[in-house]
Design a protein around this motif. Structure first.
Motif, mmCIF file in Angstrom:
data_model
loop_
_atom_site.group_PDB
_atom_site.id
_atom_site.type_symbol
_atom_site.label_atom_id
_atom_site.label_comp_id
_atom_site.label_asym_id
_atom_site.label_seq_id
_atom_site.Cartn_x
_atom_site.Cartn_y
_atom_site.Cartn_z
ATOM 1 N N ILE A 189 0.854 -1.188 0.000
ATOM 2 C CA ILE A 189 0.000 0.000 0.000
ATOM 3 C C ILE A 189 0.890 1.238 0.000
ATOM 4 C CG2 ILE A 189 -1.831 1.257 1.176
ATOM 5 C CD1 ILE A 189 -2.680 -1.408 2.438
ATOM 6 N N VAL A 190 0.764 2.048 -1.040
ATOM 7 C CA VAL A 190 1.511 3.300 -1.158
ATOM 8 C C VAL A 190 0.657 4.416 -0.568
ATOM 9 C CG1 VAL A 190 2.526 4.948 -2.767
ATOM 10 C CG2 VAL A 190 2.720 2.492 -3.206
ATOM 11 N N ARG A 207 -6.509 -0.593 15.557
ATOM 12 C CA ARG A 207 -7.608 -1.008 16.427
ATOM 13 C C ARG A 207 -8.295 -2.258 15.865
ATOM 14 N NH1 ARG A 207 -9.099 3.627 17.684
ATOM 15 N NH2 ARG A 207 -10.384 4.066 15.850
ATOM 16 N N GLN A 208 -8.400 -2.358 14.540
ATOM 17 C CA GLN A 208 -9.048 -3.521 13.932
ATOM 18 C C GLN A 208 -8.087 -4.699 13.739
ATOM 19 O OE1 GLN A 208 -11.510 -2.846 10.535
ATOM 20 N NE2 GLN A 208 -12.299 -0.872 11.274
ATOM 21 N N GLY A 209 -6.814 -4.489 14.073
ATOM 22 C CA GLY A 209 -5.855 -5.592 14.018
ATOM 23 C C GLY A 209 -5.480 -6.014 12.612
ATOM 24 N N ILE A 210 -5.510 -5.096 11.660
ATOM 25 C CA ILE A 210 -5.125 -5.419 10.280
ATOM 26 C C ILE A 210 -3.605 -5.399 10.183
ATOM 27 C CG2 ILE A 210 -5.271 -4.700 7.875
ATOM 28 C CD1 ILE A 210 -7.942 -3.411 8.514
ATOM 29 N N SER A 211 -3.035 -6.487 9.729
ATOM 30 C CA SER A 211 -1.581 -6.582 9.602
ATOM 31 C C SER A 211 -1.251 -7.328 8.318
ATOM 32 C CB SER A 211 -0.991 -7.299 10.820
ATOM 33 O OG SER A 211 -1.515 -8.612 10.921
ATOM 34 N N GLY A 212 0.031 -7.597 8.123
ATOM 35 C CA GLY A 212 0.460 -8.336 6.940
ATOM 36 C C GLY A 212 0.599 -7.476 5.705
ATOM 37 N N ARG A 213 0.514 -6.150 5.859
ATOM 38 C CA ARG A 213 0.695 -5.233 4.735
ATOM 39 C C ARG A 213 2.057 -4.561 4.835
ATOM 40 N NH1 ARG A 213 -4.230 -7.528 5.549
ATOM 41 N NH2 ARG A 213 -5.747 -6.924 3.953
ATOM 42 N N VAL A 214 2.586 -4.238 3.679
ATOM 43 C CA VAL A 214 3.810 -3.442 3.625
ATOM 44 C C VAL A 214 3.419 -2.049 3.152
ATOM 45 C CG1 VAL A 214 6.048 -3.127 2.508
ATOM 46 C CG2 VAL A 214 5.307 -5.420 3.191
ATOM 47 N N TRP A 215 3.734 -1.065 3.978
ATOM 48 C CA TRP A 215 3.383 0.311 3.670
ATOM 49 C C TRP A 215 4.577 1.002 3.021
ATOM 50 C CZ3 TRP A 215 -1.674 1.597 4.807
ATOM 51 C CH2 TRP A 215 -2.347 0.703 5.645
ATOM 52 N N VAL A 216 4.308 1.667 1.914
ATOM 53 C CA VAL A 216 5.338 2.439 1.219
ATOM 54 C C VAL A 216 5.052 3.905 1.496
ATOM 55 C CG1 VAL A 216 6.457 2.922 -0.981
ATOM 56 C CG2 VAL A 216 5.505 0.648 -0.541
ATOM 57 N N ALA A 217 5.953 4.551 2.228
ATOM 58 C CA ALA A 217 5.699 5.895 2.737
ATOM 59 C C ALA A 217 6.360 6.954 1.865
ATOM 60 C CB ALA A 217 6.221 6.008 4.174
#
Length: 798
Positions: A189-190, A207-217
């Motif tokens: 996710i960019v 808060r919703q516990g969403i993980s496993g994503r790689v964030w491109v900042a």
């Protein structure tokens, strides 16, 4: 900024006889206040009067700021009218590079276009094809995301989703964005957003516990300490981003550690910082002619600030002395203005935008004169990096690549793993150390983010209806086509001489096919042919050994020898079909087969005529006695054979058979075959042979009941019946088969018909010669009913 100005004032090299001062105005990130402050600086008073300087002698030659692109746009539009120099340390909106609209705008941070371009290259480098995008709801976010989308689309990447982050907080919109992230299969996710607006979304995601994503900042939050809290560790661990380059600024770090509020009792900034950093409040107390400070947190129950608190004890979220990035831009902004002022004061007479008399008169300086030198400023700062502005007022586009790594305690550390230097030659403008990157969950392997798994060689990509380009199905290549690369969009057809292998990732030469004695079918036919030759030679030797016996002499002994030799050649001619086609074998194998079989059938026809003539000549008063003898049968056999030889000679002269390579016979094999040259001549040869066989069969059938103790026509009838049946079956079988099986059908017909003739005509005689010798006598053959006429006829027959 205050530190930089003080450093310039202490410098003996830069502006040695001048002291720089400053004024500060807080726009509060509001466009109206930014515009008001701009007019106040231009007119010199709080009630601005456009185009007037109401306080003569007060000189503000340049403005540093603002930090936001939205406020900078308004300021630059007004300041550009007067060519009033403005340097921003944080505004990245690409529109500000338009010198037609903003001629006097400069910045020490690269343009947002270059930031977006670097983010796109980062995504392309790791091979991510399925990417989500979060963009801010303004020009900054939309222009940056558009560049990223364009670059990714240009290289075949796809956008899984694109969500807009609102400028004004909206719980409904934030929940919709989080839901889109949860439901999407994209793992990359960019994010093109500012720190303050993104934090609300990240809090909901955590808060919703969403993980496993790689964030491109992007640069706005890639080094932000606001996200270093442990609550974001699971969500943002492994984030990778593009950040503006970091400056060392060792002296500034030491300055911060030595900072004391008592050193500058009239400095409200340090006092306010102290209260915020140490969560305390100043006690109002008199000192001399005034008060030391006024608490900014009056009414709150906080401890009293002592002024002796140590800045070394502050958390990195408050005082990050190892992450001077925007701070570094401010530092360079101050020095750029100071260097431009220095160049202006020390200008060469006769050069520059104004008369030489004013070259060193600093009090008469106009902002547009400083603007002239600011455009051309170029120097090395204390870190040894070159500072200058290009034709669009932008600095050298140099960036760091940061990776967010977690330590054992769950704290986030920003580790530099590479960088971009777009001023470097192509190939050297991008460096990265992949082994130093720690992805989400502590993994070293680069995460994958695809809509569809890659198609391995042998498969091609087939687009799904209504889906993006990156969503596809893997379809195996058709037979004869291959792909030798991953994710090929189409299969490539093999050359005619090649065929695809089983995995359809390589073209291999086609298998050569021809009827060979080294395979089971060819070997079987060859064995049968050799067996027929041996049996024929055995029968011939028996006949030669018993050549003076009545059964051998009966019905023209010479024709029997010729027939046996012809059958021997028939068996041998079949072997010519069991080999790789060559010019010689192709040219003569059909001719040899047709000629020797014609000789066989002609001999059989002559022997049948002999029986008929002898029987009719034995009748009293028959005129056919003159035809009795070997001349007529031999002449008939020779004439019939010569006619076939003449037909074959015309065939060989006009359009002889030749070997050819048949590539269209089979998709997986190359057929080596003999082209018959003239199909008409081939079928005429077979037709003539068939006519002779039919005539022989008809005559033998009619003569089968002629009275005789050993009437050979009975056996000739059976042999010709078998012969005709074989060759009538051969025609449809030959036309319905292809390749080596067509040749096998013909060889089988040759062998079957040859064996039929051999067995039906000669086996009964050999049986009598070898096992019933008492039947091999003249008396038995004549059936004891011989008279003088019949004895005479029998002598003539012999």
């Amino acid at each position: 900024m205050i530190f930089s100005i003080d450093e310039v004032n202490r410098s003996q090299r830069l502006l040695p006889n001048l002291t720089l001062g400053f004024q500060m105005y807080d726009s509060c990130s509001a466009e109206a206040r930014a515009l008001q402050g701009t007019m106040w600086i231009l007119s010199g008073q709080q009630d601005p009067v456009p185009n007037y300087q109401c306080q003569p002698g007060q000189l503000v030659p340049a403005i540093i700021g603002d930090s936001l692109s939205a406020t900078c746009l308004l300021m630059a539009r007004v300041l550009g009218i007067y060519r009033y120099p403005q340097i921003s340390y944080s505004a990245v909106v690409p529109t500000l590079s338009d010198k037609a609209q903003f001629p006097s705008f400069f910045r020490t941070i690269p343009s947002g276009n270059e930031v977006a371009f670097c983010i796109a290259r980062l995504v392309l480098h790791f091979g991510w094809t399925w990417v989500g995008v979060l963009e801010l709801e303004n020009d900054y976010g939309q222009q940056g995301s558009q560049i990223i989308k364009s670059e990714l689309a240009k290289h075949g990447r796809c956008i899984a989703f694109a969500e807009v982050l609102p400028l004004v907080y909206s719980q409904e919109k934030i929940l919709r964005i989080v839901q889109a992230i949860r439901q999407s299969s994209a793992r990359i996710i960019v994010v093109i957003c500012t720190e303050s607006l993104l934090i609300q979304v990240m809090e909901e995601i955590s808060r919703q516990g969403i993980s496993g994503r790689v964030w491109v900042a992007n640069h706005s939050w890639s080094s932000s300490r606001s996200f270093s809290r442990r609550e974001f560790a699971v969500t943002l661990g492994g984030t990778i981003g593009v950040a503006i380059r970091r400056g060392e600024m060792t002296e500034f770090r030491d300055h911060l550690f030595r900072l004391q509020p008592f050193g500058s009792p009239s400095d409200p900034i340090t006092m306010a910082f102290w209260e915020h950093a140490f969560r305390c409040q100043w006690k109002i107390q008199s000192e001399g002619n005034g008060t030391m400070a006024r608490s900014s947190q009056v009414g709150k129950e906080l401890p009293i600030c002592t002024g002796y608190e140590s800045t070394r004890s502050l958390e990195e979220t408050i005082l990050d002395v190892d992450n001077f990035r925007f701070t570094y831009n401010v530092y360079n902004s101050v020095y750029a203005i100071a260097q431009a002022l220095h160049n202006l004061i020390h200008c060469t007479p006769g050069e520059g935008p104004f008369a030489q008399a004013t070259c060193s008169l600093f009090r008469d300086l106009k902002p547009w004169q400083l603007f002239h030198y600011l455009k051309r400023v170029r120097f090395l700062n204390k870190d040894g990096e070159e500072v200058y502005f290009d034709q669009n007022g932008n600095p050298p586009p140099v960036f760091d690549i940061l990776n967010w790594q977690l330590d054992a305690a769950g704290n986030v550390h920003y580790v530099k793993v590479g960088g971009f230097d777009l001023t470097a030659p192509k190939g050297k403008d991008f460096t990265i150390n992949e082994t130093a990157i720690v992805w989400h969950g502590g993994h070293q392997q680069v995460p994958r983010s695809v809509c569809s798994n890659s198609c391995v060689p042998g498969f091609r990509r087939a687009a799904r209806t209504g889906a993006p380009l990156c969503c596809f199905d893997c379809v195996p290549c058709s037979p004869g086509e291959i792909t030798n690369q991953t994710d090929s969009s189409e299969c490539f057809k093999c050359p005619e001489s090649h065929w695809s292998n089983r995995r359809q990732d390589q073209c291999v030469p086609k298998t050569l096919e021809f009827l060979s004695v080294y395979e089971n079918l060819g070997a079987t036919l060859c064995v049968v042919a050799i067996f027929g030759c041996l049996v024929t030679l055995l029968i011939l030797s028996i006949f030669i050994r018993h050549r003076n016996t009545p059964i051998v002499k009966a019905n023209n002994r010479f024709l029997s020898y010729i027939l046996l030799l012809a059958l021997l050649l028939c068996f041998l001619s079949s072997v010519g079909f069991l080999d790789k086609p060559h010019t010689l074998t192709c040219k003569f194998r059909q001719v040899a087969f047709g000629t020797v079989f014609t000789v066989c059938v002609a001999c059989i026809l002559a022997k049948t005529l002999t029986v008929v003539i002898v029987f009719n000549a034995s009748k009293p008063g028959s005129k056919m006695r003159v035809w009795v003898g070997p001349k007529l049968p031999n002449s008939i056999a020779m004439a019939c054979s010569l006619l076939q030889i003449l037909l074959c000679s015309i065939w060989l002269t006009g359009s002889p058979p030749y070997p050819q390579v048949n590539l269209k016979f089979n998709t997986e094999r190359i057929l080596l075959e003999c082209n018959e040259g003239s199909p008409t001549a081939f079928w005429l040869m077979l037709g003539y042979l068939g006519i002779l066989a039919c005539v022989s069969f008809l005559m033998a059938f009619l003569a089968r009941k002629l009275p005789d103790s050993f009437n050979e026509t009975k056996y000739i009838t059976f042999s010709m019946l078998l012969f005709v049946a074989v060759w009538l079956s051969f025609i449809p079988a030959y036309l319905s088969t292809q390749g080596k099986y067509m040749v096998a059908v013909e060889v089988f017909a040759i062998l079957a018909s040859s064996l039929g003739l051999l067995s039906c005509i000669f086996f009964p005689k050999c049986f009598v010669i070898l096992l019933r010798p008492q039947m091999n006598s003249k008396g038995f053959l004549l059936g004891r009913k011989t008279d003088a006429t019949s004895m005479r006829i029998n002598r003539n027959r012999n």
